[in-house]
Motif scaffolding. Structure first.
Motif, mmCIF file in Angstrom:
data_model
loop_
_atom_site.group_PDB
_atom_site.id
_atom_site.type_symbol
_atom_site.label_atom_id
_atom_site.label_comp_id
_atom_site.label_asym_id
_atom_site.label_seq_id
_atom_site.Cartn_x
_atom_site.Cartn_y
_atom_site.Cartn_z
ATOM 1 N N MET A 264 3.553 -74.302 21.258
ATOM 2 C CA MET A 264 4.755 -73.818 21.490
ATOM 3 C C MET A 264 5.813 -73.301 20.397
ATOM 4 N N PRO A 265 5.967 -72.137 20.070
ATOM 5 C CA PRO A 265 6.685 -71.791 18.947
ATOM 6 C C PRO A 265 8.032 -72.485 18.760
ATOM 7 N N GLU A 266 8.575 -72.683 17.458
ATOM 8 C CA GLU A 266 9.603 -73.229 17.205
ATOM 9 C C GLU A 266 10.955 -72.796 17.824
ATOM 10 N N ARG A 267 10.713 -71.298 17.692
ATOM 11 C CA ARG A 267 11.712 -70.420 18.188
ATOM 12 C C ARG A 267 12.065 -70.372 19.697
ATOM 13 N N LEU A 268 11.159 -71.192 20.569
ATOM 14 C CA LEU A 268 11.279 -71.223 21.749
ATOM 15 C C LEU A 268 11.989 -72.672 22.545
ATOM 16 N N LEU A 269 11.575 -73.609 21.337
ATOM 17 C CA LEU A 269 12.123 -75.076 21.707
ATOM 18 C C LEU A 269 13.508 -75.291 22.023
ATOM 19 N N PRO A 270 14.605 -74.479 21.362
ATOM 20 C CA PRO A 270 15.991 -74.630 21.690
ATOM 21 C C PRO A 270 16.336 -74.368 23.188
ATOM 22 N N SER A 271 15.608 -73.155 23.583
ATOM 23 C CA SER A 271 15.626 -72.593 25.109
ATOM 24 C C SER A 271 15.179 -73.720 26.025
ATOM 25 N N VAL A 272 14.002 -74.302 26.004
ATOM 26 C CA VAL A 272 13.491 -75.280 26.803
ATOM 27 C C VAL A 272 14.509 -76.637 26.822
ATOM 28 N N ARG A 273 14.908 -76.822 25.484
ATOM 29 C CA ARG A 273 15.874 -77.920 25.434
ATOM 30 C C ARG A 273 17.090 -77.716 26.464
ATOM 31 N N ARG A 274 17.386 -76.473 26.313
ATOM 32 C CA ARG A 274 18.586 -76.046 26.880
ATOM 33 C C ARG A 274 18.685 -76.180 28.436
ATOM 34 N N ILE A 275 17.635 -75.857 29.035
ATOM 35 C CA ILE A 275 17.201 -76.170 30.362
ATOM 36 C C ILE A 275 17.375 -77.761 30.502
ATOM 37 N N GLU A 276 16.800 -78.450 29.708
ATOM 38 C CA GLU A 276 16.951 -79.782 29.980
ATOM 39 C C GLU A 276 18.465 -80.237 29.798
ATOM 40 N N GLU A 277 19.113 -79.889 29.112
ATOM 41 C CA GLU A 277 20.587 -80.179 28.839
ATOM 42 C C GLU A 277 21.357 -79.746 29.743
ATOM 43 N N ASN A 278 21.184 -78.825 30.341
ATOM 44 C CA ASN A 278 22.051 -78.357 31.894
ATOM 45 C C ASN A 278 21.435 -79.171 32.997
ATOM 46 N N CYS A 279 20.565 -79.703 32.931
ATOM 47 C CA CYS A 279 20.251 -80.696 34.027
ATOM 48 C C CYS A 279 21.038 -81.910 34.188
ATOM 49 N N GLU A 280 21.575 -82.110 35.344
ATOM 50 C CA GLU A 280 22.334 -83.345 35.499
ATOM 51 C C GLU A 280 21.518 -84.806 35.592
ATOM 52 N N PRO A 281 22.098 -85.585 35.254
ATOM 53 C CA PRO A 281 20.954 -86.898 35.584
ATOM 54 C C PRO A 281 20.656 -87.160 37.115
ATOM 55 N N SER A 282 19.596 -87.515 37.152
ATOM 56 C CA SER A 282 19.006 -87.770 38.740
ATOM 57 C C SER A 282 19.565 -89.074 39.261
ATOM 58 N N LEU A 283 20.100 -88.760 40.419
ATOM 59 C CA LEU A 283 20.541 -90.313 41.162
ATOM 60 C C LEU A 283 20.643 -89.957 42.666
ATOM 61 N N ALA A 284 20.536 -91.327 43.111
ATOM 62 C CA ALA A 284 20.342 -91.601 44.502
ATOM 63 C C ALA A 284 21.652 -91.917 44.996
ATOM 64 N N SER A 285 22.347 -90.774 46.227
ATOM 65 C CA SER A 285 23.542 -91.152 46.589
ATOM 66 C C SER A 285 23.394 -91.688 48.130
ATOM 67 N N VAL A 286 24.072 -92.453 48.537
ATOM 68 C CA VAL A 286 24.129 -93.139 49.647
ATOM 69 C C VAL A 286 25.530 -92.856 50.441
ATOM 70 N N LEU A 287 25.470 -92.273 51.745
ATOM 71 C CA LEU A 287 26.770 -91.934 52.035
ATOM 72 C C LEU A 287 26.750 -92.643 53.722
ATOM 73 N N PHE A 288 27.499 -93.748 53.952
ATOM 74 C CA PHE A 288 27.468 -94.471 55.129
ATOM 75 C C PHE A 288 28.085 -93.531 56.077
ATOM 76 N N MET A 289 27.568 -93.473 57.280
ATOM 77 C CA MET A 289 28.007 -92.507 58.494
ATOM 78 C C MET A 289 28.193 -93.411 59.718
ATOM 79 N N ALA A 290 29.463 -93.245 60.289
ATOM 80 C CA ALA A 290 29.277 -94.053 61.580
ATOM 81 C C ALA A 290 30.298 -93.616 62.496
ATOM 82 N N GLY A 291 30.481 -93.800 63.767
ATOM 83 C CA GLY A 291 31.420 -93.249 64.751
ATOM 84 C C GLY A 291 32.165 -94.560 65.208
ATOM 85 N N ALA A 292 33.536 -94.541 65.005
ATOM 86 C CA ALA A 292 34.482 -95.570 65.337
ATOM 87 C C ALA A 292 34.750 -95.585 66.932
#
Length: 474
Positions: free
Chosen positions: A320-348
């Motif tokens: 990988m050329p040095e000139r392209l490494l910043p663009s790959v890192r930019r993609i990584e930088e723009n990715c949000e942290p991966s999380l698991a989200s839990v929504l409780f759903m119910a009928g009252a």
């Protein structure tokens, strides 16, 4: 109908028998709005120092239930908010009709849509439609709680309880991945913790970073299970004058520069089953030339490789050329942290509504018309339109250990209804059982309660979460 021996707790671990008296074991949880240190109710006696009514909120966590429906809710509390007289009805609900919607931020394929999800070998839900950068699970529901075997019901209830209380659970998907998930934590897929949620689909990634790649590389392919992007054909490339390269992609061509079905879903490049990105390339057209440079990258930047065409127009991998490494890192930088989200759903249903009013449909109509605000352990909820009182709540916004269970099996969850005093009276509320907030904070319980509290505990309102009493107007 539950027999509890002297000095013992019941099957649900929620109530105990102390000297012939029914005791709710979990402490009543009171939210504090102020920045002052929260009073540790269980460490010392409450000194009766009451602040303004809108500084504390009695949640239903630890309050007890209205079941079997004949009596008013455990707490019907009056307070004054911004000069307006308000009523909050507080109860723990027993929910057979409940489940969890789970969002897992990952580019990896977890399982086919409608694939069954298992816990301890029992089916407790299924994979549902995926969303942008996330895979979705629908877990629980009345059919798994009550419609299958006894073990299926018990396992479904136990898994939902653990998930909603923030604990980690292990799940397997038929024909798919093994998961370990906990609300608000990074999901673990096949033993590997996920790091990044993708920046976008392949087409979006091409569009976002086209100008940053121009002049550094002759062609860019962003591999994605759903929409793979090709820079020289994409409208973003066309607009900025990108030169045609003669590249050919295997897959179903959509609009220019966008390809569907370049590979099967999987856990490789961009959520596909690819380990070799070159396998999606067909023979290059005559527009190609020896020395043409090609960057292939995934939508998270986790996978990236650089190639140059040789004299026979065959891609050869290079460092990988040095000139392209910043663009790959930019993609990584723009990715949000991966999380698991839990929504409780119910009928009252009935037991909740009759605990508020003698005419349950009047509460439903009041909620639907937004005269009554619904909260879940003080946390905001999303109300579904249409009939009934069906809602979803983010479990990470609720107090610790907000959920319990009964051996039915069913989950027990807190729910609060807040409205103006005038609206509560108009819907036929149990006005004879209203108590001032000050009395509830001092430990007074309503005469309708058939149990006593083991204690109270304070908890600060979640940062950034709206105050459950809202901003009332006189």
């Amino acid at each position: 109908m539950c027999y509890i021996a002297e000095g013992r707790a019941g099957a649900c671990d929620r109530y105990a028998n102390e000297g012939g008296e029914l005791v709710r074991l979990d402490p009543l949880t009171i939210l504090s709005k102020s920045d002052a240190p929260v009073v540790p109710f269980l460490d010392r006696e409450w000194d009766g120092d009451i602040v303004a009514g809108d500084e504390h909120f009695i949640t239903a966590v630890g309050s007890g239930t209205t079941y079997p429906d004949y009596k008013p809710a455990p707490f019907i509390v009056a307070s004054t908010v911004a000069g307006a007289d308000m009523i909050t009805v507080v109860t723990e609900g027993i929910f057979s009709y409940c489940g969890a919607k789970v969002k897992i931020d990952t580019d990896r394929h977890l399982g086919a849509e409608r694939a069954e999800v298992r816990s301890d070998g029992e089916v407790i839900g299924h994979v549902t439609t995926s969303e942008y950068g996330s895979q979705m699970l629908s877990l629980g529901g009345v059919h798994h709680l009550t419609g299958g075997s006894k073990k299926e019901g018990r396992v479904t209830c136990a898994t939902l309880l653990a998930l909603c209380n923030g604990e980690e659970v292990a799940l397997t998907i038929d024909g798919g991945a093994d998961l370990q998930i906990a609300a608000g934590q990074a999901p673990i897929v096949n033993g590997v913790a996920e790091q990044r949620m993708r920046v976008g689909c392949g087409s979006a990634t091409v569009g976002m970073f086209a100008a940053q790649w121009q002049g550094l590389v002759d062609e860019v392919v962003v591999i994605d299970d759903h929409i793979t992007g090709v820079m020289s054909e994409h409208q973003a490339g066309k607009v900025i004058g990108w030169q045609p390269t003669g590249i050919r992609i295997k897959g179903r061509r959509s609009t220019p520069g966008r390809y569907f079905q370049v590979a099967e879903p999987g856990t490789g490049w961009g959520g596909t089953d690819l380990s070799d990105p070159l396998s999606i390339l067909d023979t290059w057209k005559a527009d190609a030339w020896p020395g043409l440079s090609l960057l292939m990258v995934s939508t998270t930047g986790e996978h990236a490789a650089y190639f140059e065409l040789n004299e026979d127009l065959i891609p050869v991998q290079k460092d990988m050329p040095e000139r392209l490494l910043p663009s790959v890192r930019r993609i990584e930088e723009n990715c949000e942290p991966s999380l698991a989200s839990v929504l409780f759903m119910a009928g009252a249903g009935g037991s909740l509504r009759s605990g508020v009013t003698e005419n349950p449909v009047s509460l439903t109509r009041s909620v639907q018309s937004r005269l009554t605000r619904v909260t879940c352990g003080g946390a905001p909820v999303m109300m579904w339109p249409g009939g009934g009182i069906t809602y979803m709540a983010d479990v990470t916004q609720m107090p610790k250990n907000s959920f319990g269970y009964v051996p039915t099996p069913a989950l027990v969850a807190p729910i609060e209804f807040t409205m103006s005093r005038a609206d509560y009276q108009a819907l036929g509320g149990h006005m004879d059982y209203v108590m001032p907030l000050e009395e509830a904070l001092k430990g007074v319980t309503g005469r309708q309660s058939d149990h006593r509290l083991s204690g109270r505990r304070g908890e600060a309102a979640k940062q950034g979460s709206p105050w459950p009493l809202g901003t009332a107007k006189p």
